[in-house]
Design a protein around this motif. Structure first.
Motif, mmCIF file in Angstrom:
data_model
loop_
_atom_site.group_PDB
_atom_site.id
_atom_site.type_symbol
_atom_site.label_atom_id
_atom_site.label_comp_id
_atom_site.label_asym_id
_atom_site.label_seq_id
_atom_site.Cartn_x
_atom_site.Cartn_y
_atom_site.Cartn_z
ATOM 1 N N MET A 27 -5.455 3.734 -11.762
ATOM 2 C CA MET A 27 -6.100 3.461 -13.056
ATOM 3 C C MET A 27 -5.118 3.676 -14.204
ATOM 4 S SD MET A 27 -9.500 2.779 -12.837
ATOM 5 C CE MET A 27 -10.405 3.560 -14.144
ATOM 6 N N LYS A 28 -4.337 4.734 -14.122
ATOM 7 C CA LYS A 28 -3.352 5.030 -15.166
ATOM 8 C C LYS A 28 -2.364 3.874 -15.290
ATOM 9 C CE LYS A 28 0.287 8.327 -16.341
ATOM 10 N NZ LYS A 28 1.030 9.506 -15.882
ATOM 11 N N PHE A 29 -1.905 3.354 -14.168
ATOM 12 C CA PHE A 29 -0.949 2.254 -14.197
ATOM 13 C C PHE A 29 -1.582 0.975 -14.740
ATOM 14 C CE2 PHE A 29 1.246 -1.318 -12.033
ATOM 15 C CZ PHE A 29 2.428 -1.235 -12.751
ATOM 16 N N LEU A 30 -2.801 0.672 -14.316
ATOM 17 C CA LEU A 30 -3.473 -0.525 -14.827
ATOM 18 C C LEU A 30 -3.650 -0.438 -16.342
ATOM 19 C CD1 LEU A 30 -6.213 -1.094 -12.094
ATOM 20 C CD2 LEU A 30 -4.088 -2.382 -12.421
ATOM 21 N N GLU A 45 -1.457 -7.038 -5.388
ATOM 22 C CA GLU A 45 -1.510 -5.697 -4.814
ATOM 23 C C GLU A 45 -1.635 -5.766 -3.298
ATOM 24 O OE1 GLU A 45 -4.972 -4.014 -6.717
ATOM 25 O OE2 GLU A 45 -6.304 -4.808 -5.189
ATOM 26 N N ASP A 46 -1.279 -4.662 -2.671
ATOM 27 C CA ASP A 46 -1.439 -4.577 -1.223
ATOM 28 C C ASP A 46 -2.842 -4.042 -0.913
ATOM 29 O OD1 ASP A 46 -1.360 -1.839 -1.706
ATOM 30 O OD2 ASP A 46 0.654 -1.587 -0.906
ATOM 31 N N GLY A 47 -3.101 -3.715 0.307
ATOM 32 C CA GLY A 47 -4.437 -3.303 0.717
ATOM 33 C C GLY A 47 -4.669 -1.807 0.718
ATOM 34 N N ALA A 48 -3.949 -1.074 -0.116
ATOM 35 C CA ALA A 48 -4.127 0.380 -0.160
ATOM 36 C C ALA A 48 -5.575 0.734 -0.502
ATOM 37 C CB ALA A 48 -3.180 0.992 -1.186
ATOM 38 N N PRO A 49 -6.114 1.760 0.136
ATOM 39 C CA PRO A 49 -7.525 2.114 -0.067
ATOM 40 C C PRO A 49 -7.899 2.405 -1.519
ATOM 41 C CG PRO A 49 -6.608 3.357 1.775
ATOM 42 C CD PRO A 49 -5.473 2.615 1.129
ATOM 43 N N TYR A 50 -6.988 3.011 -2.277
ATOM 44 C CA TYR A 50 -7.328 3.372 -3.652
ATOM 45 C C TYR A 50 -7.545 2.147 -4.541
ATOM 46 C CZ TYR A 50 -2.239 3.000 -3.826
ATOM 47 O OH TYR A 50 -0.946 2.580 -3.675
ATOM 48 N N LYS A 54 -14.311 2.693 -6.379
ATOM 49 C CA LYS A 54 -15.382 2.140 -7.213
ATOM 50 C C LYS A 54 -14.963 1.951 -8.678
ATOM 51 C CE LYS A 54 -20.286 2.795 -8.104
ATOM 52 N NZ LYS A 54 -21.454 3.622 -7.823
ATOM 53 N N ASP A 55 -14.385 2.970 -9.291
ATOM 54 C CA ASP A 55 -14.016 2.845 -10.704
ATOM 55 C C ASP A 55 -12.829 1.910 -10.919
ATOM 56 O OD1 ASP A 55 -12.349 4.714 -9.474
ATOM 57 O OD2 ASP A 55 -12.237 6.026 -11.224
ATOM 58 N N VAL A 56 -11.930 1.851 -9.942
ATOM 59 C CA VAL A 56 -10.799 0.923 -10.025
ATOM 60 C C VAL A 56 -11.314 -0.513 -9.960
ATOM 61 C CG1 VAL A 56 -8.652 0.154 -8.931
ATOM 62 C CG2 VAL A 56 -9.182 2.596 -9.039
ATOM 63 N N LYS A 57 -12.223 -0.768 -9.014
ATOM 64 C CA LYS A 57 -12.815 -2.099 -8.898
ATOM 65 C C LYS A 57 -13.578 -2.479 -10.161
ATOM 66 C CE LYS A 57 -14.818 -3.228 -4.994
ATOM 67 N NZ LYS A 57 -15.562 -3.170 -3.716
ATOM 68 N N ALA A 58 -14.278 -1.522 -10.747
ATOM 69 C CA ALA A 58 -15.038 -1.794 -11.975
ATOM 70 C C ALA A 58 -14.104 -2.174 -13.127
ATOM 71 C CB ALA A 58 -15.882 -0.580 -12.353
ATOM 72 N N LEU A 59 -12.997 -1.456 -13.255
ATOM 73 C CA LEU A 59 -12.019 -1.786 -14.297
ATOM 74 C C LEU A 59 -11.454 -3.185 -14.074
ATOM 75 C CD1 LEU A 59 -10.245 -1.075 -16.745
ATOM 76 C CD2 LEU A 59 -8.594 -0.115 -15.115
ATOM 77 N N LYS A 60 -11.094 -3.489 -12.830
ATOM 78 C CA LYS A 60 -10.533 -4.812 -12.541
ATOM 79 C C LYS A 60 -11.555 -5.907 -12.834
ATOM 80 C CE LYS A 60 -8.900 -3.583 -8.420
ATOM 81 N NZ LYS A 60 -8.164 -3.592 -7.141
#
Length: 83
Positions: A27-30, A45-50, A54-60
């Motif tokens: 999130m910090k990097f995005l 991006e690669d398939g890393a779990p992070y 949920k919050d990363v997906k919401a931001l994207k």
């Protein structure tokens, strides 16, 4: 280290993090990318779990809806596309 290369001039933007990567560091990097560039950003991006937290997906999703950030995931088991 998270990193991105600007397509036209090769400018490199990055964030280092202590320990392992996680949703918080992602999130910090995005946010760093979004605060650096005002144009639409295309990120691979690669398939890393992070990346799927949920919050990363919401931001994207939110930033894609605003036409600011478009994220594409590399296919799994594709070392030829992710050296």
């Amino acid at each position: 280290m998270f990193g991105a290369i600007e397509f036209r001039d090769g400018h490199f933007i990055y964030t280092e993090c202590d320990g392992k990567f996680n949703g918080d560091s992602c999130m910090k990097f995005l946010m760093q990318i979004l605060n650096t560039y005002s144009c639409p950003v295309f990120l691979i991006e690669d398939g890393a779990p992070y990346h799927g937290r949920k919050d990363v997906k919401a931001l994207k999703k939110e930033t894609e809806d605003r036409k600011r950030l478009f994220v594409y995931r590399l296919p799994s088991c594709s070392p030829d596309k992710n050296p």
